[in-house]
Design a protein around this motif. Sequence first.
Motif, PDB file in Angstrom:
ATOM      1  N   SER A 155       4.310 -50.695  24.952  1.00 16.84           N
ATOM      2  CA  SER A 155       4.219 -49.514  25.798  1.00 16.84           C
ATOM      3  C   SER A 155       5.397 -49.478  26.763  1.00 16.84           C
ATOM      4  N   PHE A 156       5.769 -48.292  27.170  1.00 21.75           N
ATOM      5  CA  PHE A 156       6.820 -48.103  28.166  1.00 21.75           C
ATOM      6  C   PHE A 156       6.651 -46.722  28.777  1.00 21.75           C
ATOM      7  N   ASP A 157       7.246 -46.527  29.941  1.00 18.90           N
ATOM      8  CA  ASP A 157       7.271 -45.178  30.499  1.00 18.90           C
ATOM      9  C   ASP A 157       8.707 -44.697  30.619  1.00 18.90           C
ATOM     10  N   TRP A 158       8.883 -43.394  30.658  1.00 22.19           N
ATOM     11  CA  TRP A 158      10.224 -42.819  30.660  1.00 22.19           C
ATOM     12  C   TRP A 158      10.238 -41.517  31.462  1.00 22.19           C
ATOM     13  N   GLN A 159      11.406 -41.198  31.949  1.00 21.68           N
ATOM     14  CA  GLN A 159      11.599 -39.945  32.678  1.00 21.68           C
ATOM     15  C   GLN A 159      13.027 -39.473  32.461  1.00 21.68           C
ATOM     16  N   PHE A 160      13.175 -38.173  32.371  1.00 17.24           N
ATOM     17  CA  PHE A 160      14.474 -37.560  32.087  1.00 17.24           C
ATOM     18  C   PHE A 160      14.946 -36.796  33.316  1.00 17.24           C
ATOM     19  N   PHE A 161      16.161 -37.106  33.751  1.00 16.18           N
ATOM     20  CA  PHE A 161      16.787 -36.400  34.875  1.00 16.18           C
ATOM     21  C   PHE A 161      18.055 -35.727  34.368  1.00 16.18           C
TER      22      PHE A 161
ATOM     23  N   GLY B 144      21.155 -28.595  25.698  1.00 15.74           N
ATOM     24  CA  GLY B 144      20.132 -29.456  25.110  1.00 15.74           C
ATOM     25  C   GLY B 144      20.423 -30.941  25.103  1.00 15.74           C
ATOM     26  N   ASP B 145      20.968 -31.500  26.206  1.00 10.82           N
ATOM     27  CA  ASP B 145      21.105 -32.962  26.294  1.00 10.82           C
ATOM     28  C   ASP B 145      19.780 -33.612  25.887  1.00 10.82           C
ATOM     29  N   SER B 146      19.864 -34.718  25.137  1.00  8.05           N
ATOM     30  CA  SER B 146      18.675 -35.269  24.489  1.00  8.05           C
ATOM     31  C   SER B 146      18.529 -36.767  24.700  1.00  8.05           C
ATOM     32  N   ALA B 147      17.284 -37.249  24.557  1.00  9.69           N
ATOM     33  CA  ALA B 147      16.988 -38.686  24.609  1.00  9.69           C
ATOM     34  C   ALA B 147      16.144 -39.044  23.400  1.00  9.69           C
ATOM     35  N   TRP B 148      16.378 -40.251  22.870  1.00  8.85           N
ATOM     36  CA  TRP B 148      15.703 -40.679  21.641  1.00  8.85           C
ATOM     37  C   TRP B 148      15.122 -42.078  21.787  1.00  8.85           C
ATOM     38  N   LEU B 149      14.114 -42.336  20.977  1.00 11.04           N
ATOM     39  CA  LEU B 149      13.560 -43.668  20.745  1.00 11.04           C
ATOM     40  C   LEU B 149      13.904 -44.053  19.318  1.00 11.04           C
TER      41      LEU B 149
ATOM     42  N   LEU C 222      12.550 -38.218  22.295  1.00 13.42           N
ATOM     43  CA  LEU C 222      11.634 -38.216  23.437  1.00 13.42           C
ATOM     44  C   LEU C 222      11.582 -36.823  24.072  1.00 13.42           C
ATOM     45  N   GLY C 223      12.738 -36.194  24.147  1.00  7.31           N
ATOM     46  CA  GLY C 223      12.793 -34.858  24.720  1.00  7.31           C
ATOM     47  C   GLY C 223      14.221 -34.401  24.906  1.00  7.31           C
ATOM     48  N   ASP C 224      14.395 -33.140  25.246  1.00 11.29           N
ATOM     49  CA  ASP C 224      15.729 -32.612  25.537  1.00 11.29           C
ATOM     50  C   ASP C 224      15.632 -31.573  26.642  1.00 11.29           C
TER      51      ASP C 224
ATOM     52  N   PHE D 148       1.492 -52.037  16.396  1.00 18.50           N
ATOM     53  CA  PHE D 148       2.128 -52.494  15.161  1.00 18.50           C
ATOM     54  C   PHE D 148       1.071 -52.912  14.141  1.00 18.50           C
ATOM     55  N   ALA D 149       1.241 -52.427  12.928  1.00 18.73           N
ATOM     56  CA  ALA D 149       0.276 -52.708  11.868  1.00 18.73           C
ATOM     57  C   ALA D 149       0.490 -54.071  11.237  1.00 18.73           C
ATOM     58  N   GLN D 150       1.694 -54.627  11.363  1.00 17.36           N
ATOM     59  CA  GLN D 150       1.959 -55.917  10.747  1.00 17.36           C
ATOM     60  C   GLN D 150       2.890 -56.744  11.619  1.00 17.36           C
ATOM     61  N   ALA D 151       2.827 -58.048  11.419  1.00 18.34           N
ATOM     62  CA  ALA D 151       3.687 -58.953  12.171  1.00 18.34           C
ATOM     63  C   ALA D 151       5.118 -58.869  11.652  1.00 18.34           C
ATOM     64  N   GLY D 152       6.059 -59.201  12.525  1.00 15.94           N
ATOM     65  CA  GLY D 152       7.449 -59.203  12.090  1.00 15.94           C
ATOM     66  C   GLY D 152       8.401 -59.009  13.243  1.00 15.94           C
ATOM     67  N   THR D 153       9.649 -58.807  12.907  1.00 10.68           N
ATOM     68  CA  THR D 153      10.691 -58.582  13.894  1.00 10.68           C
ATOM     69  C   THR D 153      10.855 -57.092  14.145  1.00 10.68           C
ATOM     70  N   VAL D 154      10.962 -56.747  15.398  1.00 12.09           N
ATOM     71  CA  VAL D 154      11.074 -55.345  15.810  1.00 12.09           C
ATOM     72  C   VAL D 154      12.353 -55.164  16.609  1.00 12.09           C
ATOM     73  N   SER D 155      13.054 -54.081  16.346  1.00 13.12           N
ATOM     74  CA  SER D 155      14.191 -53.689  17.173  1.00 13.12           C
ATOM     75  C   SER D 155      13.828 -52.403  17.896  1.00 13.12           C
ATOM     76  N   LEU D 156      13.857 -52.459  19.223  1.00 12.93           N
ATOM     77  CA  LEU D 156      13.503 -51.327  20.076  1.00 12.93           C
ATOM     78  C   LEU D 156      14.761 -50.821  20.765  1.00 12.93           C
ATOM     79  N   ALA D 157      14.996 -49.523  20.719  1.00 15.89           N
ATOM     80  CA  ALA D 157      16.194 -48.973  21.360  1.00 15.89           C
ATOM     81  C   ALA D 157      15.921 -47.574  21.894  1.00 15.89           C
ATOM     82  N   TRP D 158      16.671 -47.224  22.924  1.00 12.15           N
ATOM     83  CA  TRP D 158      16.676 -45.854  23.446  1.00 12.15           C
ATOM     84  C   TRP D 158      18.115 -45.378  23.541  1.00 12.15           C
ATOM     85  N   ALA D 159      18.287 -44.062  23.490  1.00  9.28           N
ATOM     86  CA  ALA D 159      19.622 -43.495  23.643  1.00  9.28           C
ATOM     87  C   ALA D 159      19.524 -42.161  24.353  1.00  9.28           C
ATOM     88  N   ILE D 160      20.612 -41.774  24.983  1.00  7.36           N
ATOM     89  CA  ILE D 160      20.732 -40.458  25.594  1.00  7.36           C
ATOM     90  C   ILE D 160      22.080 -39.893  25.197  1.00  7.36           C
TER      91      ILE D 160
END
Length: 263
Positions: free
Chosen positions: A138-144, A155-160, A173-175, A200-212
């Motif tokens: 879980s995480f929280d986010w806000q766009f300024f 339409g500047d944008s943010a992604w997960l 996430l939004g624009d 997560f439905a299964q065990a393993g390695t996860v890569s989490l990233a955000w971008a704007i």
Amino acid sequence: MNSNAFSLRTPIAALVMGLAASAHAAPLSNGDFSAGLVGWTTAGDAAVAQGTLFGELDIGNTPRLLLGTASSIHQDDDPATAGRYNLSGQAPLEGGLGLESSLNLAGGALDDAGNGNFVMEGSSASQTFSVQAGDTLSFDWQFFTREGAGGLNLGDSAWLVLTTASGTQLSKLGDTASLSLLEVGQGWRASSLGTQSITFAQAGTVSLAWAIGDVNDYIGTSVLSIGNVSITAVPEPGAVALLLAGLSITGVAARRSARLTSL
């Protein structure tokens, strides 16, 4: 007698609590950003901050990961001075190759070419860690943003971006064109604070990233704020069995103590 019974119960209770807490340790590092960017890989304009940003934008009183689109040397927000809203002294990455490459995506993956929208520049942050089946991220986010302050909103944008054994999932996430943004002063607008959870439905390695990203132009600064990144772990089956056994022993000890007290 009473003191002996108490000394028996106390270690058992401590063991039970220890089993519950250490069923398996979530390997995510520095999810509260209290250690700055330690544990996170960043590209472009990224920083950790709290309180008042740029002397004019309140981002909250706990550390937040911030990803921005402002140049470190160019005037993005006329009449603001060049680099006024850059977070780190580092320039955003060019879209098309640089930004997507930092996310292990193909060039242009962040574009919406069918609708004529192209990411010109942006920034990212990521971390790779392991999870167990049933763990919840879980995480929280806000766009300024200052995009649209002069009437132009492209339409500047943010992604997960989330990569698991099943593949890579890219979600917006939004624009600035679709989010409900409120004026917060000094030319800034802000979205409400959003929370996202993923189990997560299964065990393993996860890569989490955000971008704007700046979309279709290089002007009008936007900032993505991320906080409270955490993993809620599920106890492993063996640990649950030991926990139940410990609770049973604790109950027996408590009943034995009660009988001794009544003598």
